[in-house]
Design a protein around this motif. Sequence first.
Motif, mmCIF file in Angstrom:
data_model
loop_
_atom_site.group_PDB
_atom_site.id
_atom_site.type_symbol
_atom_site.label_atom_id
_atom_site.label_comp_id
_atom_site.label_asym_id
_atom_site.label_seq_id
_atom_site.Cartn_x
_atom_site.Cartn_y
_atom_site.Cartn_z
ATOM 1 N N GLU A 196 0.874 -1.165 0.000
ATOM 2 C CA GLU A 196 0.000 0.000 0.000
ATOM 3 C C GLU A 196 0.919 1.226 0.000
ATOM 4 O OE1 GLU A 196 -3.187 -0.412 2.923
ATOM 5 O OE2 GLU A 196 -3.075 -2.576 2.782
ATOM 6 N N LEU A 197 0.384 2.394 0.294
ATOM 7 C CA LEU A 197 1.187 3.614 0.171
ATOM 8 C C LEU A 197 2.552 3.529 0.866
ATOM 9 C CD1 LEU A 197 -0.079 7.261 0.437
ATOM 10 C CD2 LEU A 197 2.077 6.540 1.426
ATOM 11 N N PRO A 198 2.640 3.143 2.141
ATOM 12 C CA PRO A 198 3.959 3.158 2.798
ATOM 13 C C PRO A 198 4.966 2.214 2.139
ATOM 14 C CG PRO A 198 2.199 2.957 4.426
ATOM 15 C CD PRO A 198 1.579 2.745 3.076
ATOM 16 N N GLU A 199 4.488 1.048 1.728
ATOM 17 C CA GLU A 199 5.383 0.069 1.113
ATOM 18 C C GLU A 199 5.865 0.582 -0.248
ATOM 19 O OE1 GLU A 199 2.291 -0.858 2.394
ATOM 20 O OE2 GLU A 199 3.205 -1.438 4.289
ATOM 21 N N VAL A 200 4.966 1.182 -1.025
ATOM 22 C CA VAL A 200 5.364 1.696 -2.333
ATOM 23 C C VAL A 200 6.339 2.861 -2.164
ATOM 24 C CG1 VAL A 200 4.545 2.640 -4.530
ATOM 25 C CG2 VAL A 200 3.207 0.886 -3.364
ATOM 26 N N GLU A 201 6.130 3.672 -1.120
ATOM 27 C CA GLU A 201 7.058 4.784 -0.871
ATOM 28 C C GLU A 201 8.448 4.257 -0.478
ATOM 29 O OE1 GLU A 201 7.178 7.795 -1.579
ATOM 30 O OE2 GLU A 201 8.770 8.580 -0.292
ATOM 31 N N VAL A 202 8.487 3.185 0.281
ATOM 32 C CA VAL A 202 9.781 2.567 0.619
ATOM 33 C C VAL A 202 10.502 2.140 -0.668
ATOM 34 C CG1 VAL A 202 10.884 0.553 1.682
ATOM 35 C CG2 VAL A 202 9.120 1.809 2.933
ATOM 36 N N VAL A 203 9.748 1.543 -1.574
ATOM 37 C CA VAL A 203 10.327 1.117 -2.850
ATOM 38 C C VAL A 203 10.793 2.334 -3.654
ATOM 39 C CG1 VAL A 203 9.807 -0.004 -5.052
ATOM 40 C CG2 VAL A 203 9.009 -1.034 -2.909
ATOM 41 N N ARG A 204 9.952 3.380 -3.676
ATOM 42 C CA ARG A 204 10.334 4.594 -4.420
ATOM 43 C C ARG A 204 11.656 5.164 -3.884
ATOM 44 N NH1 ARG A 204 10.954 9.672 -4.620
ATOM 45 N NH2 ARG A 204 10.667 9.810 -2.361
ATOM 46 N N ARG A 205 11.782 5.235 -2.583
ATOM 47 C CA ARG A 205 13.016 5.774 -1.992
ATOM 48 C C ARG A 205 14.222 4.903 -2.339
ATOM 49 N NH1 ARG A 205 10.999 7.866 4.021
ATOM 50 N NH2 ARG A 205 9.445 9.324 3.199
ATOM 51 N N GLY A 206 13.995 3.613 -2.394
ATOM 52 C CA GLY A 206 15.079 2.709 -2.769
ATOM 53 C C GLY A 206 15.511 2.948 -4.214
ATOM 54 N N LEU A 207 14.515 3.070 -5.101
ATOM 55 C CA LEU A 207 14.837 3.303 -6.509
ATOM 56 C C LEU A 207 15.548 4.639 -6.691
ATOM 57 C CD1 LEU A 207 11.566 2.066 -8.267
ATOM 58 C CD2 LEU A 207 13.747 0.862 -8.035
ATOM 59 N N ALA A 208 15.191 5.615 -5.864
ATOM 60 C CA ALA A 208 15.780 6.952 -5.975
ATOM 61 C C ALA A 208 17.296 6.913 -5.740
ATOM 62 C CB ALA A 208 15.107 7.905 -4.990
ATOM 63 N N ARG A 209 17.750 5.903 -5.032
ATOM 64 C CA ARG A 209 19.190 5.777 -4.771
ATOM 65 C C ARG A 209 19.932 5.128 -5.925
ATOM 66 N NH1 ARG A 209 20.344 2.345 0.104
ATOM 67 N NH2 ARG A 209 22.461 2.789 -0.605
ATOM 68 N N TRP A 210 19.210 4.342 -6.719
ATOM 69 C CA TRP A 210 19.893 3.476 -7.690
ATOM 70 C C TRP A 210 19.627 3.780 -9.153
ATOM 71 C CZ3 TRP A 210 23.565 0.576 -5.689
ATOM 72 C CH2 TRP A 210 23.456 0.182 -4.341
ATOM 73 N N VAL A 211 18.528 4.481 -9.442
ATOM 74 C CA VAL A 211 18.086 4.564 -10.823
ATOM 75 C C VAL A 211 18.318 5.903 -11.543
ATOM 76 C CG1 VAL A 211 15.990 4.500 -12.242
ATOM 77 C CG2 VAL A 211 16.437 2.663 -10.599
ATOM 78 N N PRO A 212 18.052 7.043 -10.910
ATOM 79 C CA PRO A 212 18.086 8.308 -11.656
ATOM 80 C C PRO A 212 19.423 8.571 -12.344
ATOM 81 C CG PRO A 212 17.065 8.642 -9.532
ATOM 82 C CD PRO A 212 17.636 7.259 -9.518
ATOM 83 N N GLY A 213 19.312 9.069 -13.564
ATOM 84 C CA GLY A 213 20.501 9.441 -14.311
ATOM 85 C C GLY A 213 21.164 8.298 -15.062
ATOM 86 N N ARG A 214 20.602 7.097 -14.922
ATOM 87 C CA ARG A 214 21.222 5.955 -15.606
ATOM 88 C C ARG A 214 20.474 5.642 -16.899
ATOM 89 N NH1 ARG A 214 21.448 1.085 -11.872
ATOM 90 N NH2 ARG A 214 23.061 0.364 -13.319
ATOM 91 N N GLY A 215 21.259 5.300 -17.925
ATOM 92 C CA GLY A 215 20.669 4.988 -19.217
ATOM 93 C C GLY A 215 20.302 3.514 -19.311
ATOM 94 N N VAL A 216 19.091 3.242 -19.815
ATOM 95 C CA VAL A 216 18.655 1.852 -19.979
ATOM 96 C C VAL A 216 19.226 1.305 -21.280
ATOM 97 C CG1 VAL A 216 16.665 0.328 -20.261
ATOM 98 C CG2 VAL A 216 16.529 2.311 -18.719
#
Length: 289
Positions: A3-23
Motif C-alpha cells: 500500500e502507500l507506505p510500502e510503495v514509498e519505501v520502494v520509491r526511496r530505494g529506486l531513488a538511490r539506484w536509478v536516476p541518471g542511468r541509461g537503460v
Amino acid sequence: MPELPEVEVVRRGLARWVPGRGVESVEVLHPRAVRRHLPGAADFAARIAGRTLDEPRRRGKYLWLPFGEAAVLSHLGMSGQLLVGEAAAAPQRHLRVRFAFADGGVDLRFVDQRTFGHLMVCPLVPDPHGGEAGVPDVIAHLAADPFEPVFDDEAFVRAIRRRRTGVKRALLDQSLISGVGNIYADEALWRAGLHGERPTERLTAAQARLLLRSAREVMAEALEVGGTSFDSLYVNVNGESGYFVRSLNAYGRRDEPCGRCGTAILREVFMNRSSYSCPHCQPRPRHAR
DNA sequence: AAGGGGCCCTGATTGC
DNA sequence: TGCAATCAGGGCCCCT
C-alpha cells in the motif's frame, strides 16, 4: 501487500539506484506483466531502451520512472516487487521484466508471483490536482494521496460525506483518496473508533477529519519502519522486510485482545476480503453499509 | 451515474 | 499420503 507506505519505501530505494542511468535493454519474460501496455511487450521494451530514467515519483500505490514526457508506470498489485541487484545474479522464480543499464551496474527487476501487478509506458499529462509535475495519463483520474501537498483535506471531508456507501469502501476508493488498501483501512478505522460499515453520509465533519488524520498517522508510522511485511511477498528494493506488522492493532489479529480495551478482535468477511475490528471500540452501526 | 460485484492469478494452507 | 478446495486482494470492467 504493498500500500502507500510500502510503495514509498520502494520509491526511496529506486531513488538511490536509478536516476541518471541509461537503460540499455528491457526484457519482458511474461506478457501478463505488461498487459496494460496495449501496443505489446516489444513496443514496451523499445520505448524505454536508450532512455535515461529520472527521479522516481509516486501517487498512492502507483510508482513511475519518468523519462522526458513519458514514464514507466508500475503498480505492484498483490505481490509485485521492484528489486535492484547484481546484473549477473540468477533470475528469480517469478521474474517478469528485467531492465539492464548501459553502465553495466546493478539492474532493475520486476518480480511478481501472483501477476496482479503490471508495468506500462505512458505519457505524462498535467496534474489535475494542481501539482507542478506531470502525472501518467492513465492515473490522472485518481485522487491525490494524503502525503502529497496538493491533497485537500477539507475537499476530502466534503467528498466522503457526499458519498452513499460504507466508510471502509470509501477509504478503499482510489478516486476519493489514493494509497489506502485493506490493511491501513482497518488500522485507520480502529484508530478512529469507527466501524467500516458506517454509512458515509452520516459521518460528521469531525469524524471524517479524525479518519483522515488516523489514516495519515498510521501510514506515516508504517513508513518509518519500512512498511508491513507478512511474508517475503513485500520487500524493499534490496529484498528486506518492513517491521510494521508488529505494530498492527487490528489487521490480522483475530481473537487477540484489542490494545485499547482488551476485547477480542473480530474478523468478518466484507467485500470478499477480511475486515478486522474491535467490537467494543468500533461498534457496528444499526444501519450498516 | 455512482455504487457494487465478478474476475483475474499462484502458492501456502487446510480438509477429507 | 495425495489431491482438491480455500484463501489472500487491487483494480478493471460491466451491470444496474
